[in-house]
Scaffold this motif. Structure first.
Motif, PDB file in Angstrom:
ATOM      1  N   VAL A 276       0.928  -1.172  -0.099  1.00 15.94           N
ATOM      2  CA  VAL A 276      -0.207   0.245   0.027  1.00 15.94           C
ATOM      3  C   VAL A 276       0.823   1.296   0.132  1.00 15.94           C
ATOM      4  CG1 VAL A 276      -1.846  -0.975   1.197  1.00 15.94           C
ATOM      5  CG2 VAL A 276      -0.179  -0.118   2.514  1.00 15.94           C
ATOM      6  N   ASP A 277       1.964   1.399  -0.126  1.00 14.33           N
ATOM      7  CA  ASP A 277       2.991   2.371  -0.230  1.00 14.33           C
ATOM      8  C   ASP A 277       2.779   3.265  -1.298  1.00 14.33           C
ATOM      9  OD1 ASP A 277       4.806   4.006   0.775  1.00 14.33           O
ATOM     10  OD2 ASP A 277       6.393   2.996   0.032  1.00 14.33           O
ATOM     11  N   ASN A 278       2.795   4.410  -1.228  1.00 12.33           N
ATOM     12  CA  ASN A 278       2.753   5.535  -2.262  1.00 12.33           C
ATOM     13  C   ASN A 278       3.606   5.179  -3.615  1.00 12.33           C
ATOM     14  OD1 ASN A 278       1.582   7.521  -3.722  1.00 12.33           O
ATOM     15  ND2 ASN A 278       3.070   9.212  -2.692  1.00 12.33           N
ATOM     16  N   VAL A 279       3.800   4.298  -4.191  1.00 12.06           N
ATOM     17  CA  VAL A 279       4.645   3.869  -5.282  1.00 12.06           C
ATOM     18  C   VAL A 279       4.005   3.625  -6.455  1.00 12.06           C
ATOM     19  CG1 VAL A 279       6.460   2.302  -6.105  1.00 12.06           C
ATOM     20  CG2 VAL A 279       6.290   2.860  -3.470  1.00 12.06           C
ATOM     21  N   ARG A 280       4.538   4.022  -7.694  1.00 12.50           N
ATOM     22  CA  ARG A 280       3.884   4.047  -8.991  1.00 12.50           C
ATOM     23  C   ARG A 280       4.598   3.468  -9.803  1.00 12.50           C
ATOM     24  NH1 ARG A 280       0.702   5.899  -5.810  1.00 12.50           N
ATOM     25  NH2 ARG A 280      -0.945   7.103  -6.238  1.00 12.50           N
ATOM     26  N   PHE A 281       4.608   2.447 -10.709  1.00 11.76           N
ATOM     27  CA  PHE A 281       5.375   2.114 -11.877  1.00 11.76           C
ATOM     28  C   PHE A 281       5.054   2.960 -12.980  1.00 11.76           C
ATOM     29  CE2 PHE A 281       5.365  -0.249 -15.906  1.00 11.76           C
ATOM     30  CZ  PHE A 281       6.596  -0.491 -15.912  1.00 11.76           C
ATOM     31  N   ARG A 282       6.040   3.567 -13.545  1.00  9.24           N
ATOM     32  CA  ARG A 282       5.993   4.525 -14.473  1.00  9.24           C
ATOM     33  C   ARG A 282       6.681   4.057 -15.842  1.00  9.24           C
ATOM     34  NH1 ARG A 282       8.829   9.505 -16.169  1.00  9.24           N
ATOM     35  NH2 ARG A 282       7.420  11.309 -16.783  1.00  9.24           N
ATOM     36  N   ALA A 283       6.100   4.477 -17.087  1.00  5.25           N
ATOM     37  CA  ALA A 283       6.606   3.942 -18.481  1.00  5.25           C
ATOM     38  C   ALA A 283       6.092   4.797 -19.345  1.00  5.25           C
ATOM     39  CB  ALA A 283       6.382   2.543 -18.627  1.00  5.25           C
ATOM     40  N   PRO A 284       6.640   4.784 -20.477  1.00  2.21           N
ATOM     41  CA  PRO A 284       6.147   5.405 -21.687  1.00  2.21           C
ATOM     42  C   PRO A 284       4.684   4.464 -22.140  1.00  2.21           C
ATOM     43  CG  PRO A 284       8.380   5.553 -22.159  1.00  2.21           C
ATOM     44  CD  PRO A 284       8.033   4.218 -21.098  1.00  2.21           C
ATOM     45  N   THR A 285       3.696   5.353 -22.586  1.00  2.79           N
ATOM     46  CA  THR A 285       2.591   4.666 -23.122  1.00  2.79           C
ATOM     47  C   THR A 285       2.787   3.791 -23.947  1.00  2.79           C
ATOM     48  OG1 THR A 285       1.269   6.664 -22.418  1.00  2.79           O
ATOM     49  CG2 THR A 285       0.114   5.277 -23.728  1.00  2.79           C
ATOM     50  N   THR A 286       3.643   4.055 -24.967  1.00  2.00           N
ATOM     51  CA  THR A 286       3.988   3.111 -26.130  1.00  2.00           C
ATOM     52  C   THR A 286       4.440   1.653 -25.715  1.00  2.00           C
ATOM     53  OG1 THR A 286       6.188   4.161 -26.560  1.00  2.00           O
ATOM     54  CG2 THR A 286       4.141   4.764 -27.992  1.00  2.00           C
ATOM     55  N   LEU A 287       5.286   1.787 -24.739  1.00  2.24           N
ATOM     56  CA  LEU A 287       5.980   0.600 -24.044  1.00  2.24           C
ATOM     57  C   LEU A 287       4.863  -0.092 -23.291  1.00  2.24           C
ATOM     58  CD1 LEU A 287       8.337  -1.005 -23.712  1.00  2.24           C
ATOM     59  CD2 LEU A 287       9.050   0.308 -21.534  1.00  2.24           C
ATOM     60  N   ILE A 288       3.885   0.463 -22.634  1.00  2.00           N
ATOM     61  CA  ILE A 288       2.823  -0.170 -21.921  1.00  2.00           C
ATOM     62  C   ILE A 288       2.075  -1.082 -22.807  1.00  2.00           C
ATOM     63  CG2 ILE A 288       1.052   0.034 -20.341  1.00  2.00           C
ATOM     64  CD1 ILE A 288       2.597   2.483 -19.250  1.00  2.00           C
ATOM     65  N   ASP A 289       1.749  -0.299 -23.736  1.00  2.00           N
ATOM     66  CA  ASP A 289       0.827  -0.861 -24.976  1.00  2.00           C
ATOM     67  C   ASP A 289       1.637  -2.269 -25.435  1.00  2.00           C
ATOM     68  OD1 ASP A 289      -1.225   0.719 -24.431  1.00  2.00           O
ATOM     69  OD2 ASP A 289      -0.495   2.200 -25.970  1.00  2.00           O
ATOM     70  N   ARG A 290       2.858  -1.907 -25.737  1.00  2.00           N
ATOM     71  CA  ARG A 290       3.438  -3.013 -26.479  1.00  2.00           C
ATOM     72  C   ARG A 290       3.960  -4.169 -25.659  1.00  2.00           C
ATOM     73  NH1 ARG A 290      10.127  -2.045 -27.842  1.00  2.00           N
ATOM     74  NH2 ARG A 290      10.615  -4.104 -28.168  1.00  2.00           N
ATOM     75  N   LEU A 291       4.135  -4.024 -24.274  1.00  2.00           N
ATOM     76  CA  LEU A 291       4.236  -5.180 -23.259  1.00  2.00           C
ATOM     77  C   LEU A 291       2.973  -5.426 -22.975  1.00  2.00           C
ATOM     78  CD1 LEU A 291       7.235  -3.782 -21.240  1.00  2.00           C
ATOM     79  CD2 LEU A 291       7.365  -5.310 -23.123  1.00  2.00           C
ATOM     80  N   ASP A 292       1.923  -4.965 -23.193  1.00  2.00           N
ATOM     81  CA  ASP A 292       0.601  -5.407 -23.008  1.00  2.00           C
ATOM     82  C   ASP A 292       0.410  -5.441 -21.026  1.00  2.00           C
ATOM     83  OD1 ASP A 292      -1.854  -5.955 -23.361  1.00  2.00           O
ATOM     84  OD2 ASP A 292      -1.479  -8.100 -23.795  1.00  2.00           O
TER      85      ASP A 292
END
Length: 645
Positions: A276-292
């Motif tokens: 529940v920590d205030n942590v986010r995974f961040r990445a380019p939108t194109t990479l998120i889509d590419r990796l599904d």
């Protein structure tokens, strides 16, 4: 030794002699004498807080011996007789430097009498970070820092690279294009330079300009620099001490993705140690889509530098090699829609493995006598060729679990979806709207360009707010459809009207006083449109964007993340552009969104009869010039429009 402790010790050692005199030391170590050396053309070293002539980095044994200038006979640590270090070696004497030589590191000087470059570099990087965070203008040398990562340009963020002092940090981002430096930095290089300007981006310190660039060495290993934060229980609380340092972390995406800057998205990223920590995974939108990547995927990110946004820690990836995917939720069948009389489009929750879909269509079955003869996969969709469908007949598609995603996970539940046999679809445009009516009784009008079925069309506000999804009824060319917001509220829906599907006056305005007898009236449970910045989008039954309008209440200012996400999708579908064509260099973001939106969102009337934002003619150029603020005409074509043939 912990870098913070070493720093405190060094401060204590150098401050005592000068506290008594009221003078500040000229130097702490030999590096501080560099400017004087350049000025005089001589070599200087730092002794007892003063720059004195001598070799700045002598080998062990050269500081003392034979009554020399910087320490008399007595060998490497300075004996008696020297002009600046005699009588027991006040600077380097084994046993006299705060009792630390006996197996313990000096604060800035090692046991051989050589300045401790690691400790010095830690201080240099820490000072560069302080300059950035405190808006200081002082230049800062960084000597032999290790390059840990080359960051590509994404969205509005330019390229750059990270340097780190030691495996325990600190580190800083250098927002300078590596291609502009000679030699260009590579991961594993040790480099020296002087940071000259800085910036602080939401508590993230950056060097923005430098001079004196040089490569000290290349080909070094950074393996020992990576800190595994999987077991960290207070990552966000310690982000000040960790940002920009090379890290890795294994966790689960515990939420949907949302905008995290132009070209980026982020999602909650929980670990077993701290879900529940205030942590986010961040990445380019194109990479998120590419990796599904979707909610529920377990992955390891890194080794990459830790990004941050204010107090939020953001383990980040920029390229596919930065992420290892361990598992993701099983794919499911999301929807089915007839494309034409012999093709059905099936949409899944994840990208499918091409090799798992048989081209003969045998994995796809239907009821009511419909059969499949072929199938073709593309990402998350499969187009199935069918026998002739009966228009308006309800069919159920069922998919075998031999269909898998790209991680080889078999299809899960649900694996069925219903659709209606193909009928000619209507062609529609968004024609008029008012987002400022009292009590959230806002209105959106659609105009029918070409008659047909309304089944499966839907209206969306921003990126997530589905306002209404239409069921199967048939409209004619030039028909109008008025969507009423806040339908459950009696003020917005006197008479408690329902959806009209058989006739435009199915629920006459004489009884249902909010209705228009000249239009199909539909009600949405949404409590009202956002009247600051918005994107209203119309999708057809195949989830294709067929029309949209960008609207705003002012020509400049920020735009919401959901607005910008949807604006990018609409632009990619060629349903909005700048007047004259094209998309702004950075996309429809903030000022660029508002400058290209139909204005007046906050200036429309507070009643349905007041002003609205409406199309001004029959053309559709997909830009702000199609629209203007003026007298409303809900239930009738707008001034400047004529009936379609």
């Amino acid at each position: 030794m912990n870098r913070h402790l070493r720093s405190l010790m060094l401060g204590a050692l150098v401050s005592v002699p000068f506290a008594l005199t009221g003078c500040a030391p000229e130097c702490v170590d030999a590096f501080d004498c560099g400017a004087k050396a350049k000025k005089d053309g001589k070599e200087y070293t730092c002794v007892a807080g003063a720059c004195v002539p001598g070799t700045p980095f002598p080998d062990a044994g050269s500081v003392g011996g034979g009554g020399g200038e910087t320490g008399g006979g007595g060998g490497a640590t300075g004996g008696g007789g020297g002009s600046t270090g005699g009588g027991g070696g006040t600077v380097e004497d084994a046993g006299s430097d705060a009792g630390m030589d006996a197996g313990t590191e000096d604060a800035g000087v090692d046991d051989a009498g050589t300045p401790d470059a690691g400790t010095l570099l830690e201080q240099q990087v820490a000072q560069a970070r302080a300059n950035a965070l405190q808006a200081l203008t002082a230049t800062q040398d960084l000597t032999a820092a290790t390059v840990t990562y080359l960051k590509p340009a994404v969205g509005a963020e330019g390229p750059g690279f990270f340097v780190q002092a030691s495996p325990g940090g600190p580190a800083i981002f250098v927002a300078v294009d590596p291609a502009t430096l000679t030699p260009a930095p590579q991961v594993g290089d040790t480099v020296s330079f002087t940071a000259t300007t800085y910036t602080n981006v939401s508590s993230f310190p950056e060097v923005t300009a430098l001079t004196g660039w040089s490569r000290v060495s290349s080909g070094g290993s950074i393996t020992g620099f990576t800190q595994d934060l999987t077991a960290a229980t207070t990552l966000s609380a310690n982000v000040d001490a960790l940002d920009s340092e090379l890290i890795s972390m294994r966790g689960v995406l515990d939420g949907g993705f949302a905008s995290a800057g132009t070209g980026y998205q982020a999602a909650f990223f929980g670990s077993v140690a701290n879900p529940v920590d205030n942590v986010r995974f961040r990445a380019p939108t194109t990479l998120i889509d590419r990796l599904d990547l979707v909610r529920g995927c377990e992955l390891t990110v890194g080794p990459t530098p830790l990004w941050r946004f204010t107090t939020q820690a953001q383990p980040s990836a920029w390229v596919a090699g930065d992420v290892t995917i361990h598992s993701c939720p099983a794919p499911t069948l999301v929807s089915a829609a007839a494309v034409d009389a012999t093709h059905v489009l099936l949409t899944f929750s994840r990208n499918l493995a091409t090799g798992s879909v048989l081209t003969d269509g045998s994995q796809f079955t239907f009821d009511n006598g419909l059969t499949a003869s072929a199938a073709a996969v593309s990402g998350r969709t499969v187009t199935v060729t069918t026998s002739a469908q009966t228009g308006g007949t309800s069919y159920t598609a069922t998919v075998a679990n031999s269909v898998t995603d790209t991680l080889a996970a078999p299809l899960g539940m649900p694996n069925t979806a219903t659709f209606l046999g193909f009928e000619v679809r209507a062609v529609l445009r968004i024609n008029e709207l008012n987002a400022n009516i009292a009590n959230g009784c806002d209105l959106i009008e659609l105009r029918v360009v070409s008659g047909g079925s309304m089944n499966g069309f839907k209206l969306l506000e921003r990126d997530l707010g589905t306002l209404v999804t239409f069921t199967n009824f048939t409209v004619a060319t030039n028909d109008l459809i008025v969507v009423h917001l806040n339908g459950p509220f009696a003020t917005c829906n006197p008479g408690t009207g329902t959806q009209e599907t058989t006739a435009k006056n199915q629920q006459a305005a004489a009884t249902f006083t909010a209705n228009y007898d000249t239009a199909w009236d539909w009600y949405s449970s949404d409590t009202g449109l956002t009247a600051t910045d918005n994107v209203i989008t119309l999708y057809d039954a195949t989830n294709t964007i067929v029309d949209a309008v960008f609207v705003a209440n002012a020509p400049t200012g920020m735009a919401a993340a959901g607005t910008e996400i949807q604006a990018a999708l609409v632009a990619a579908a060629n349903q909005w552009q700048q007047v004259g064509g094209g998309i702004p260099a950075g996309g429809f973001v903030d000022d660029a969104f508002r400058a290209n939106a139909a204005l007046g969102l906050g200036a429309t009337g507070t009643a349905a009869s007041g002003d609205s934002i409406r199309r001004i003619d029959d053309t559709d150029d997909n830009d702000m010039a199609d629209w203007a603020l003026g007298a409303s005409s809900f239930g009738a074509i707008n001034p400047g429009q004529t009936p379609f043939p």
